[in-house]
Enzyme design. Sequence first.
Site, PDB file in Angstrom:
ATOM      1  CG  ASP A  83      -1.818  -1.170   1.331  1.00  0.00           C
ATOM      2  OD1 ASP A  83      -2.616  -1.357   0.405  1.00  0.00           O
ATOM      3  OD2 ASP A  83      -1.707  -1.922   2.315  1.00  0.00           O
ATOM      4  CG  ASP A 140      -0.985   4.262   3.915  1.00  0.00           C
ATOM      5  OD1 ASP A 140      -1.849   3.942   3.070  1.00  0.00           O
ATOM      6  OD2 ASP A 140      -0.675   3.547   4.880  1.00  0.00           O
ATOM      7  CG  ASP A 181       3.146   2.102  14.745  1.00  0.00           C
ATOM      8  OD1 ASP A 181       3.941   2.629  13.938  1.00  0.00           O
ATOM      9  OD2 ASP A 181       2.340   1.213  14.399  1.00  0.00           O
TER      10      ASP A 181
END
Length: 445
Positions: free
Chosen positions: A67, A69, A147
């Site tokens: 993906d 982002d 994170d």
Amino acid sequence: MQDSDPHSAPIRPGQPRVVPRPEHNISRANISEQALRVLYRLRQENFQAHLVGGGVRDLLLGHEPKDFDVATDATPEQVRQVFRNCRLIGRRFRLAHVHFGRDIIEVATFRGSGSDDGEDADRQMRDGLIVRDNIYGSIEEDALRRDFTINALYYDIADFALIDYAGGIDDLRAGRLRLIGDPVKRYREDPVRMLRAVRFACKLGFTIEPATERPLFELGHLLRDIPAARLFDELLKLFHSGYGLEVFEKLRHYGLFGHLFPATEACLAREDHDFPITFVSRGLTNTDKRLAEDKPITPAFLYAILLWEPVRRRWEELVAHGMASIEAILLASSEICVDQQPLVAIPKRFSLPMREIWALQPRLEQRDGKRPYRLMTHPRFRAAYDFLVLRAEAGEADPELAAWWTRFQDASSQERARMTEPGARRKRRPRRRRKPSGSSGESAG
């Protein structure tokens, strides 16, 4: 929690490390056309536009990203004004999805730090758990809200430079997985980060640095605070990514598996030394193999594997108390599923076929007359047969039974007739579980 690891440098707000284009390996040729269109369009509208997260990480590692982002200073509403093919999603985290046919580029607004008391209407916390976080801020604040350091790297479409506020480049080079900020606090904010730590460690082959790793042994109970439907999605990412067996072993190592599948863990903890986790290990190895060969897999088969041991034990208990085998397997399946559903919510489109796979196991023992012919027309026959093969290889089912069904599927009509004649096979006493062989077969994943 203080970190004594000499490789774990503290993260301080300030000037980022900027790596100009000639000094890194990210090329626009390796970024999807749709992601580039979003980046350039946002830039044309005078917004900041960066590729961020796993896409940047994987490009730096030489992997093909799954993906792409985008992070920007445009609010979700502003993104929607720029792209007519945009939908806003999420309450906990407001996101913009820009659609290009079946492809979706996720666009997130830079997150702000907000206050830690959880009193802001746009940032709400409950017992340390973030339940809503829609405070927007700067790219620096956004980086330090992410994170892991290796997921906080930004590729700026304005000058193609790489921006690092959290020391992610050094951790990437060292093969080290490290949380940004205090690990205990970050895990309490979102306990799913514990599962992400396991996933990234397995996927990337990275080591988890000590301060990030230690709480994994202590905070597994926090997973009970996560919605069961979200845990279902997270576990699919873990087990359907090609390294399911390693994930299973790490989850058990950290004591996390027992918080997700307590009935299964209780069974595995009682296993004899000759049969430690053999069936689950074979099933997950088979799933990994099918993924590597680009063969279809289904969550129904995965969860049938993960929950089989408590179902099997309850089935045997009910049969031992005089209940008919088919009735017993249905009741055992129902009981285990009812207990499991509040922990990891399996949607009906997967739980029903999962239970059919289990329900067909005693029916596979009925090989006389027309029963085998009827059974082969069942829509779950192939998955149930593959499940039986795994059981036989693990030493839990009769290998002769699995071999019979293998022959029957390929046999001619005349041979099938002979195989299903009454008395064609000698009656066998129930087999005791044997030590499994080293062979491995196919399954439906």
